[in-house]
Design an enzyme around this catalytic site. Structure first.
Site, PDB file in Angstrom:
ATOM      1  N   GLY A  72      62.421  25.351 -50.887  1.00  0.00           N
ATOM      2  CA  GLY A  72      61.737  25.312 -52.253  1.00  0.00           C
ATOM      3  C   GLY A  72      60.452  24.087 -51.470  1.00  0.00           C
ATOM      4  O   GLY A  72      59.136  24.042 -52.031  1.00  0.00           O
ATOM      5  N   THR A  73      60.658  22.565 -51.391  1.00  0.00           N
ATOM      6  CA  THR A  73      60.516  21.633 -51.148  1.00  0.00           C
ATOM      7  C   THR A  73      59.265  22.070 -49.397  1.00  0.00           C
ATOM      8  O   THR A  73      57.952  21.605 -49.411  1.00  0.00           O
ATOM      9  CB  THR A  73      60.949  20.812 -50.707  1.00  0.00           C
ATOM     10  N   ASN A 151      62.576  21.729 -64.225  1.00  0.00           N
ATOM     11  CA  ASN A 151      64.497  21.777 -63.769  1.00  0.00           C
ATOM     12  C   ASN A 151      65.126  20.912 -64.469  1.00  0.00           C
ATOM     13  O   ASN A 151      66.590  21.407 -64.012  1.00  0.00           O
ATOM     14  CB  ASN A 151      63.747  21.139 -61.911  1.00  0.00           C
ATOM     15  N   GLN A 179      62.976  27.334 -59.909  1.00  0.00           N
ATOM     16  CA  GLN A 179      64.022  27.802 -61.333  1.00  0.00           C
ATOM     17  C   GLN A 179      63.675  28.477 -61.902  1.00  0.00           C
ATOM     18  O   GLN A 179      64.478  29.211 -62.463  1.00  0.00           O
ATOM     19  CB  GLN A 179      63.961  26.243 -61.728  1.00  0.00           C
ATOM     20  N   SER A 199      63.199  29.366 -53.404  1.00  0.00           N
ATOM     21  CA  SER A 199      64.803  28.858 -52.748  1.00  0.00           C
ATOM     22  C   SER A 199      65.929  28.945 -53.484  1.00  0.00           C
ATOM     23  O   SER A 199      66.834  29.169 -54.292  1.00  0.00           O
ATOM     24  CB  SER A 199      64.658  26.890 -53.289  1.00  0.00           C
ATOM     25  N   HIS A 201      68.908  28.518 -52.749  1.00  0.00           N
ATOM     26  CA  HIS A 201      70.123  27.500 -53.058  1.00  0.00           C
ATOM     27  C   HIS A 201      70.402  27.339 -54.689  1.00  0.00           C
ATOM     28  O   HIS A 201      71.479  27.196 -55.336  1.00  0.00           O
ATOM     29  CB  HIS A 201      70.382  26.705 -52.736  1.00  0.00           C
ATOM     30  N   THR A 236      62.651  29.613 -35.202  1.00  0.00           N
ATOM     31  CA  THR A 236      63.232  30.596 -34.959  1.00  0.00           C
ATOM     32  C   THR A 236      64.086  31.011 -36.521  1.00  0.00           C
ATOM     33  O   THR A 236      64.810  30.378 -37.110  1.00  0.00           O
ATOM     34  CB  THR A 236      64.454  30.820 -33.910  1.00  0.00           C
ATOM     35  N   CYS A 324      67.712  15.183 -57.541  1.00  0.00           N
ATOM     36  CA  CYS A 324      66.830  14.173 -57.046  1.00  0.00           C
ATOM     37  C   CYS A 324      66.850  12.815 -57.335  1.00  0.00           C
ATOM     38  O   CYS A 324      66.852  12.353 -56.805  1.00  0.00           O
ATOM     39  CB  CYS A 324      65.752  14.578 -56.300  1.00  0.00           C
TER      40      CYS A 324
HETATM   41  N1  PLP Z   1      61.179  22.839 -57.237  1.00  0.00           N
HETATM   42  C1  PLP Z   1      62.282  22.338 -58.355  1.00  0.00           C
HETATM   43  C2  PLP Z   1      61.277  23.170 -59.834  1.00  0.00           C
HETATM   44  C3  PLP Z   1      62.996  22.252 -57.645  1.00  0.00           C
HETATM   45  O1  PLP Z   1      64.212  22.322 -58.525  1.00  0.00           O
HETATM   46  C4  PLP Z   1      63.784  22.187 -56.435  1.00  0.00           C
HETATM   47  C5  PLP Z   1      64.737  21.271 -56.518  1.00  0.00           C
HETATM   48  O2  PLP Z   1      65.256  21.116 -57.389  1.00  0.00           O
HETATM   49  C6  PLP Z   1      62.601  22.079 -55.542  1.00  0.00           C
HETATM   50  C7  PLP Z   1      61.752  22.729 -55.978  1.00  0.00           C
HETATM   51  C8  PLP Z   1      63.537  22.030 -54.574  1.00  0.00           C
HETATM   52  O3  PLP Z   1      63.474  22.957 -54.096  1.00  0.00           O
HETATM   53  P1  PLP Z   1      64.669  22.853 -52.476  1.00  0.00           P
HETATM   54  O4  PLP Z   1      66.076  22.542 -52.442  1.00  0.00           O
HETATM   55  O5  PLP Z   1      65.104  24.152 -51.438  1.00  0.00           O
HETATM   56  O6  PLP Z   1      63.917  22.126 -51.372  1.00  0.00           O
END
Ligand code: PLP
Length: 391
Positions: A72-73, A151, A179, A199, A201, A236, A324
Site C-alpha cells: 500500500g505504501t 486506520n 483499510q 494492500s 495483508h 518480476t 507503525c
Molecule cells: N494506508 C493505510 C491507511 C494503512 O493502514 C496502511 C498500513 O497500515 C498503509 C497505507 C500501508 O500499507 P502497506 O503496509 O501495505 O505498505
C-alpha cells in the site's frame, strides 16, 4: 497460538487457509516467470490475469486499471508522484492531518522539494469538512490525497463528496483505500478518483503485495521502470502473493456484507460493554459511518504502552495508535489532530476485529481489559500521572 486473542486486524491479518492453499502451487512446481513465453511462464501470466480480475471486481474497477506492486505504501507513493508529474508547474498538494505515514512522510519530503502542503484538519469526531477541501483548492493544486477509511479510528471520509469537488475543480484525486477494501463496499467505477491504493495483508493475504488503481483516463508515471505490468511497474511479479491477493479479494467480495454485519455486532457489544461497565472510558472517532471492525477508546489514567505489555502477557494483541508508531511514546497524530489532549491520546487503544473473531473472544477480552485497566489505575501515583512500565 491457541490462546492468542488477536484484536489488531488493522495492523495486519492472518493468511486465510484458502488463500494459502491457492498460493502454494505458485511457490512449488508453478515457478515460471510470467514474462516467459513457454507454457510454464504463460500459466503464471494467466494466474496474474485472474488475480487482476478478482481484485478489480472487489473494488469496482476494470482489470486494466489494476497495477500490482509491493504494498500500500508503494501504491500511495506512486499515485501522488504520478499525479504531481502531470503538470510540473503545479506545486500544491492537499491531504489531511490524519493520514497514514505512507502519505505523510512523502508529503513531508515533497515539502523539502518546494511543494506547499495543505494538511486539512478534522473535527473532534474524526471527519473532515468537504467545504474546507473546496476552499483549499487553488490553480496551483496538483493532487488531493485522502484516506477512504482511517486506520486508527475507522472513520470513513465522505469520498463521494470529495470526488465530486475534485472532479468539478479538475484536480486529480488519490484515495488511500488500504483499510476500506474488504471491510466496506468500495466501488471506483464512476466515483471520480484517478488513483486508489490497496494492500493485500489487510484482507487475509500475505504482506508484501499491493495494488494501485489508475483510472483508464488518468495519467500514470511508473515509480519503478521496467517492462512488467504493461510497463507501468517494473520488477518480476510476485506471482504467489498476487494469486493470494486475488483469492483474498474473491473471498472478501463473497462475504463482505455478512462479515461486516457480524463483525459490527461483535464490535458494538465490545464497545458498549466497556463504555457502560468501566469508568473513565471514552470513544474516539464518533463520526458515522465508520469501519465495522474498529474501536478506539481512551482509558483515563493508564498509559497505553504499559497496557499493551500487560495485555501481551495474556495473549491479547491490540494497538496504541497505528502499528507503525507502536513502541514510540509520541501520542497518535490522528487523535491529537482530532483535538484530543496529548495525555489522553497516550491513554488510547485501538482494537480491530477480524472475520474469525468470535463471541468467546469478545467475552475473554471483556474479562482481561477491565482487570488490566484497574491494575494500571491502582498503580497511579498521587499526582495522577499514568505509570510507565518499562518493557
Ligand atoms: N494506508 C493505510 C491507511 C494503512 O493502514 C496502511 C498500513 O497500515 C498503509 C497505507 C500501508 O500499507 P502497506 O503496509 O501495505 O505498505
Amino acid at each position: 497460538m491457541s490462546d492468542l486473542l488477536y484484536l489488531d486486524h488493522n495492523a495486519t491479518t492472518p493468511v486465510d487457509p484458502l488463500v494459502r492453499a491457492a498460493m502454494l502451487p505458485w511457490l512449488e512446481n508453478e515457478f515460471g516467470n510470467p514474462s516467459s513465453v513457454y507454457s510454464l511462464g504463460r500459466r503464471a501470466a494467466a494466474a496474474i490475469s485472474s488475480a487482476r480480475e478478482q481484485v478489480a471486481s472487489l473494488v469496482g474497477a476494470l482489470p486494466a486499471e489494476i497495477i500490482f506492486n509491493s504494498c500500500g505504501t508503494e501504491a500511495t507513493n506512486t499515485a501522488i508522484l504520478s499525479a504531481i508529474a502531470i503538470d510540473p508547474d503545479k506545486h500544491h498538494i492537499i491531504t489531511s492531518a490524519v493520514e497514514h505515514s505512507a502519505t505523510i512522510k512523502l508529503c513531508e519530503y515533497l515539502a523539502t522539494r518546494g511543494y506547499k502542503i495543505t494538511w486539512l484538519p478534522v473535527d473532534r469526531s474524526g471527519c473532515l469538512d468537504p467545504a474546507k477541501l473546496e476552499s483549499a483548492i487553488t490553480t496551483d493544486t496538483a493532487v488531493v490525497s485522502l484516506l477512504w477509511a482511517n486506520n486508527e479510528t475507522g472513520v470513513l471520509f465522505p469520498v463521494e463528496e470529495i470526488a465530486t469537488i475534485t472532479t468539478r475543480r479538475k484536480v486529480p484525486l488519490h484515495l488511500d483505500a488500504v483499510q476500506a477494501v474488504g471491510k466496506v463496499p468500495v466501488s471506483l467505477e464512476g466515483l471520480g478518483a484517478q488513483y486508489a491504493s490497496f494492500s493485500a495483508h489487510k484482507l487475509y493475504a500475505p504482506k508484501g503485495v499491493g495494488a494501485l488503481y489508475v483510472n483508464r483516463r488518468a495519467r500514470h508515471t511508473p515509480l519503478l521502470r521496467g517492462s512488467q505490468e504493461e510497463g507501468r511497474r517494473g520488477g518480476t511479479q510476485n506471482v504467489a502473493s498476487i494469486v493470494a491477493f486475488g483469492k483474498a479479494a474473491e473471498l472478501a467480495q463473497a462475504n463482505l456484507l455478512s462479515a461486516a454485519e457480524r463483525v459490527g455486532r461483535l464490535r458494538d457489544r465490545f464497545e458498549q460493554a466497556l463504555l457502560s461497565n468501566l469508568e473513565g472510558v471514552r470513544r474516539n472517532g464518533t463520526h458515522e459511518p465508520r469501519l465495522p471492525n474498529t474501536c478506539n477508546l481512551t482509558f483515563s489514567g493508564i498509559e497505553a504502552e504499559s497496557a499493551l505489555l500487560l495485555f501481551d502477557k495474556e495473549g491479547l494483541c491490540c494497538s496504541a495508535g497505528s502499528a507503525c508508531s507502536s513502541g514510540s511514546i509520541n501520542p497518535s497524530h490522528v487523535l491529537t489532530a482530532m483535538g484530543i489532549k496529548r495525555d489522553e491520546a497516550r491513554s488510547s487503544l485501538r482494537f480491530s476485529l477480524g472475520c474469525k473473531t468470535t463471541d468467546e473472544d469478545i467475552d475473554r477480552a471483556l474479562e482481561i481489559i477491565p482487570r488490566i485497566v484497574a491494575k494500571l489505575r491502582s498503580l497511579l501515583p498521587e499526582n495522577g500521572s499514568p505509570v510507565h512500565m518499562a518493557s
